[in-house]
Design a protein around this motif. Sequence first.
Motif, PDB file in Angstrom:
ATOM      1  N   ARG A   1       0.924  -1.234   0.674  1.00 40.43           N
ATOM      2  CA  ARG A   1      -0.148  -0.274  -0.055  1.00 40.43           C
ATOM      3  C   ARG A   1       0.658   1.159  -0.073  1.00 40.43           C
ATOM      4  N   HIS A   2       0.676   1.844  -0.940  1.00 39.53           N
ATOM      5  CA  HIS A   2       1.247   3.472  -0.610  1.00 39.53           C
ATOM      6  C   HIS A   2       1.626   4.018   0.494  1.00 39.53           C
ATOM      7  N   GLY A   3       2.429   4.816   1.060  1.00 38.88           N
ATOM      8  CA  GLY A   3       3.326   5.634   2.319  1.00 38.88           C
ATOM      9  C   GLY A   3       2.065   6.304   2.981  1.00 38.88           C
TER      10      GLY A   3
ATOM     11  N   ASN B   1      -6.920  12.388   7.772  1.00 42.99           N
ATOM     12  CA  ASN B   1      -7.913  12.280   8.580  1.00 42.99           C
ATOM     13  C   ASN B   1      -9.190  12.165   6.876  1.00 42.99           C
ATOM     14  N   ARG B   2      -8.800  12.145   5.845  1.00 45.45           N
ATOM     15  CA  ARG B   2      -9.644  12.612   4.992  1.00 45.45           C
ATOM     16  C   ARG B   2      -9.746  11.431   4.193  1.00 45.45           C
ATOM     17  N   PHE B   3     -10.875  10.963   3.238  1.00 47.64           N
ATOM     18  CA  PHE B   3     -11.485  10.117   2.389  1.00 47.64           C
ATOM     19  C   PHE B   3     -10.800  10.228   1.166  1.00 47.64           C
ATOM     20  N   THR B   4     -10.213   9.709   0.277  1.00 46.47           N
ATOM     21  CA  THR B   4      -9.307  10.146  -0.869  1.00 46.47           C
ATOM     22  C   THR B   4      -9.529  10.017  -2.075  1.00 46.47           C
ATOM     23  N   GLY B   5      -9.917   8.013  -1.782  1.00 45.94           N
ATOM     24  CA  GLY B   5     -10.229   7.724  -2.972  1.00 45.94           C
ATOM     25  C   GLY B   5      -9.650   7.863  -4.293  1.00 45.94           C
ATOM     26  N   TRP B   6     -10.275   8.328  -5.083  1.00 43.72           N
ATOM     27  CA  TRP B   6     -10.057   8.841  -6.425  1.00 43.72           C
ATOM     28  C   TRP B   6      -8.847  10.069  -6.928  1.00 43.72           C
TER      29      TRP B   6
ATOM     30  N   GLY C   1      -5.143   1.043  -0.027  1.00 44.62           N
ATOM     31  CA  GLY C   1      -5.778   0.696   1.082  1.00 44.62           C
ATOM     32  C   GLY C   1      -6.796  -0.958   0.574  1.00 44.62           C
ATOM     33  N   ASN C   2      -7.458  -0.518  -0.106  1.00 50.07           N
ATOM     34  CA  ASN C   2      -9.016  -0.945  -0.584  1.00 50.07           C
ATOM     35  C   ASN C   2      -8.754  -1.975  -1.754  1.00 50.07           C
ATOM     36  N   THR C   3      -7.942  -1.846  -2.667  1.00 51.93           N
ATOM     37  CA  THR C   3      -7.237  -2.485  -3.629  1.00 51.93           C
ATOM     38  C   THR C   3      -6.908  -3.549  -3.462  1.00 51.93           C
TER      39      THR C   3
HETATM   40  O1  LIG Z   1      -9.262   6.436   0.221  1.00 53.82           O
HETATM   41  C1  LIG Z   1      -9.184   6.854   1.540  1.00 53.82           C
HETATM   42  O2  LIG Z   1      -9.615   7.487   2.095  1.00 53.82           O
HETATM   43  C2  LIG Z   1      -8.148   5.428   2.636  1.00 53.82           C
HETATM   44  O3  LIG Z   1      -6.832   5.943   1.716  1.00 53.82           O
HETATM   45  C3  LIG Z   1      -8.470   4.498   2.862  1.00 53.82           C
HETATM   46  O4  LIG Z   1      -9.335   4.547   3.424  1.00 53.82           O
HETATM   47  P1  LIG Z   1     -10.725   3.670   4.421  1.00 53.82           P
HETATM   48  O5  LIG Z   1      -9.025   3.031   5.302  1.00 53.82           O
HETATM   49  O6  LIG Z   1     -11.113   4.670   5.069  1.00 53.82           O
HETATM   50  O7  LIG Z   1     -11.193   3.421   3.519  1.00 53.82           O
END
Ligand SMILES: O=C(O)[C@H](O)COP(=O)(O)O
Length: 243
Positions: free
Chosen positions: A8-10, A18-23, A183-185
């Motif tokens: 998983r990326h650094g 602590n933000r939702f990142t996604g794409w 993380g979710n990939t």
């Molecule tokens: O996309 C994101 O916010 C994180 O990389 C993974 O977030 P999560 O752990 O809340 O799924």
Amino acid sequence: MIKLVLIRHGQSVWNLENRFTGWTDVDLSNNGLEEAKQAGIVLKKHGYVFDAAHTSVLKRAIQTMWIVLREMDLLWIPDYKSWMLNERHYGALQGLNKAETAEKYGEEQVHLWRRSVDIRPPALERTDERYEASAPRYRSLREEEFPLTENLEDTERRVLKYWQKAIAPALSSGQHLLISAHGNTLRALVKYLDRIPADGIADLNIPTGIPLVYELDERLSPIRHYYLGIDGEIPEEKIPSHI
Ligand SMILES: O=C(O)[C@H](O)COP(=O)(O)O
């Protein structure tokens, strides 16, 4: 036995905030840059050599791959970037603070959005400035293919399509691969590899920047897996599985 290394990326700047990142295409934090460097040092020390590397089209994963390969003196190997390895799309949550979102919608709802398999976060509107279907990096996607939100099943579907098309054939031909992703990939890929049932995946978290080694048999079925640290296999109890 075939060894596959996932990472998983650094830590990213939005992991830090602590933000939702996604794409959303955010950078690595300074800590994330250091994690990636350390991962390369660890892999080199333990004699790993890759024939190719695969990553997403998001810079936090691409930079992690570059830093790892630079430490290993492997920047010369072929690397492949695909949107199909992007992080799960977090829809209209992208950019929101996770704690503030939990205050607004409740911890349980946010936990379901983050860790359930079949519940999608609220979708993005195509009029939303965060909707990036026209971005050059997504030129190969048809509009209907571009996600407005994803659950883990959606992510798993596209990751497995890429696995069948690009990863499995390379592994079966004897290639040693690095996959630098999200993380979710990686939760989706681990769910598939270890045949984890839908109701068994919620507590699985992949820490940032630590090489996850899968030993596979000739049918690409996992024999065992472990996280790799400077002194070798990291004991389970020492894995930072923060959510
Ligand atoms: O996309 C994101 O916010 C994180 O990389 C993974 O977030 P999560 O752990 O809340 O799924």
